[in-house]
Design an enzyme around this catalytic site. Sequence first.
Site, PDB file in Angstrom:
ATOM      1  N   GLY A 198      -5.103  -4.855   7.400  1.00 39.35           N
ATOM      2  CA  GLY A 198      -6.140  -3.841   7.583  1.00 39.35           C
ATOM      3  C   GLY A 198      -7.042  -4.104   8.770  1.00 39.35           C
ATOM      4  O   GLY A 198      -7.401  -3.188   9.514  1.00 39.35           O
TER       5      GLY A 198
ATOM      6  N   ARG B 154     -14.558  -6.667   0.141  1.00 41.18           N
ATOM      7  CA  ARG B 154     -13.811  -6.475   1.397  1.00 41.18           C
ATOM      8  C   ARG B 154     -13.143  -5.081   1.388  1.00 41.18           C
ATOM      9  O   ARG B 154     -12.527  -4.690   0.420  1.00 41.18           O
ATOM     10  CB  ARG B 154     -12.769  -7.575   1.541  1.00 41.18           C
ATOM     11  CG  ARG B 154     -11.883  -7.458   2.795  1.00 41.18           C
ATOM     12  CD  ARG B 154     -10.620  -6.693   2.524  1.00 41.18           C
ATOM     13  NE  ARG B 154      -9.698  -6.668   3.651  1.00 41.18           N
ATOM     14  CZ  ARG B 154      -8.614  -5.894   3.698  1.00 41.18           C
ATOM     15  NH1 ARG B 154      -8.315  -5.111   2.686  1.00 41.18           N
ATOM     16  NH2 ARG B 154      -7.827  -5.899   4.746  1.00 41.18           N
ATOM     17  N   VAL B 155     -13.272  -4.369   2.487  1.00 43.74           N
ATOM     18  CA  VAL B 155     -12.621  -3.063   2.610  1.00 43.74           C
ATOM     19  C   VAL B 155     -11.726  -3.098   3.842  1.00 43.74           C
ATOM     20  O   VAL B 155     -12.128  -3.591   4.902  1.00 43.74           O
ATOM     21  CB  VAL B 155     -13.677  -1.943   2.757  1.00 43.74           C
ATOM     22  CG1 VAL B 155     -13.002  -0.603   3.017  1.00 43.74           C
ATOM     23  CG2 VAL B 155     -14.555  -1.856   1.507  1.00 43.74           C
ATOM     24  N   GLY B 156     -10.500  -2.591   3.679  1.00 45.05           N
ATOM     25  CA  GLY B 156      -9.556  -2.585   4.800  1.00 45.05           C
ATOM     26  C   GLY B 156      -9.527  -1.251   5.513  1.00 45.05           C
ATOM     27  O   GLY B 156     -10.498  -0.482   5.495  1.00 45.05           O
ATOM     28  N   ASP B 157      -8.396  -0.967   6.142  1.00 46.88           N
ATOM     29  CA  ASP B 157      -8.259   0.258   6.939  1.00 46.88           C
ATOM     30  C   ASP B 157      -7.964   1.490   6.106  1.00 46.88           C
ATOM     31  O   ASP B 157      -8.238   2.617   6.551  1.00 46.88           O
ATOM     32  CB  ASP B 157      -7.097   0.072   7.932  1.00 46.88           C
ATOM     33  CG  ASP B 157      -5.771  -0.184   7.191  1.00 46.88           C
ATOM     34  OD1 ASP B 157      -5.737  -1.094   6.338  1.00 46.88           O
ATOM     35  OD2 ASP B 157      -4.798   0.535   7.455  1.00 46.88           O
TER      36      ASP B 157
ATOM     37  N   THR C 113       0.087   0.880   6.739  1.00 45.12           N
ATOM     38  CA  THR C 113       0.076  -0.246   5.816  1.00 45.12           C
ATOM     39  C   THR C 113       0.242  -1.549   6.587  1.00 45.12           C
ATOM     40  O   THR C 113       0.935  -1.584   7.598  1.00 45.12           O
ATOM     41  CB  THR C 113       1.185  -0.125   4.752  1.00 45.12           C
ATOM     42  OG1 THR C 113       1.093  -1.261   3.882  1.00 45.12           O
ATOM     43  CG2 THR C 113       2.570  -0.088   5.355  1.00 45.12           C
ATOM     44  N   GLY C 114      -0.431  -2.582   6.124  1.00 42.77           N
ATOM     45  CA  GLY C 114      -0.343  -3.873   6.794  1.00 42.77           C
ATOM     46  C   GLY C 114      -1.711  -4.533   6.871  1.00 42.77           C
ATOM     47  O   GLY C 114      -2.577  -4.271   6.029  1.00 42.77           O
TER      48      GLY C 114
ATOM     49  N   THR D 135       0.851  -1.186   0.000  1.00 45.31           N
ATOM     50  CA  THR D 135       0.000   0.000   0.000  1.00 45.31           C
ATOM     51  C   THR D 135       0.892   1.243   0.000  1.00 45.31           C
ATOM     52  O   THR D 135       1.976   1.222   0.563  1.00 45.31           O
ATOM     53  CB  THR D 135      -0.844  -0.058   1.284  1.00 45.31           C
ATOM     54  OG1 THR D 135      -1.791  -1.087   1.123  1.00 45.31           O
ATOM     55  CG2 THR D 135      -1.531   1.248   1.603  1.00 45.31           C
TER      56      THR D 135
HETATM   57  N1  ASP Z   1      -3.821  -2.111   4.782  1.00 46.39           N
HETATM   58  C1  ASP Z   1      -4.221  -2.553   3.475  1.00 46.39           C
HETATM   59  C2  ASP Z   1      -5.549  -3.263   3.584  1.00 46.39           C
HETATM   60  O1  ASP Z   1      -5.762  -3.977   4.555  1.00 46.39           O
HETATM   61  C3  ASP Z   1      -3.255  -3.470   2.812  1.00 46.39           C
HETATM   62  C4  ASP Z   1      -1.789  -3.092   2.875  1.00 46.39           C
HETATM   63  O2  ASP Z   1      -1.428  -2.125   3.533  1.00 46.39           O
HETATM   64  O3  ASP Z   1      -0.980  -3.742   2.231  1.00 46.39           O
HETATM   65  O4  ASP Z   1      -6.348  -3.163   2.673  1.00 46.39           O
END
Ligand code: ASP
Length: 230
Positions: free
Chosen positions: A188, A162-165, A185-186, A134
């Site tokens: 979510g 699906r929606v992340g952070d 990033t990481g 990300t």
């Molecule tokens: N945080 C992002 C998500 O969960 C993915 C990522 O940072 O690689 O959608």
Amino acid sequence: ELRQGIREAVAAGWARLQEGGSAVDAVEAAVCTMEDNPRFNAGRGSVLTTDGTVEMDASIMEGDTLRNGAVACVTNMQHPITLARRILDTDRHSFYVGEGAMTRARALGIPFCDAEDLITDEQRKRLESVIGGTVGAVALDRRGLIAAATSTGGMTGKPPGRVGDSPLIGCGTYAESTSGGVSCTGDGEAFIRTVLARRTIGILKVAGDPMHACQIAMDILVEEGRGGGG
Ligand code: ASP
């Protein structure tokens, strides 16, 4: 290649600041360069869903008035961050998803591309691959405005919808000009569980030192969030 991509992003953001642009202009420009770069998981080069499609999330926030713009599950555009920026600038509402976000993009004149243009051979071959993550940026301009922005294709092999952070203000992105800016990033779901972006600003207010605040935030992410990231 990733470092080079980050250098280009910094240069693009810095150029906007030197021209007298705002921190919001700078983070948008920085994130746009990484959305264009297929090595990062944003815009072209986004990871694929289990259906083999691209669904992107992005958010942007300015830390003076706390205005923000965010989009989730958007397709067919090279620059989701620009759509988020236009929503920040023009809209009474701040967060649009799916078809509604695409309708808003049409109304705001955001350019569209073919879905195929966003999919790289590398991602098609390696649904399981982890390449550049990300993308995000934080900027401070000469007027003291702090802005933060985040853009992503999400997690590899995520189910559609699906929606992340990343588009969630307070979880993946936050900015407050009096304290700082955060882009995460990481995993979510771990950032959502811990509402980590806003919480990191709270820690920064007390700790004063960004590196120390980040270290505490990462401990929270691991211990309370049961995930990893940066
Ligand atoms: N945080 C992002 C998500 O969960 C993915 C990522 O940072 O690689 O959608």
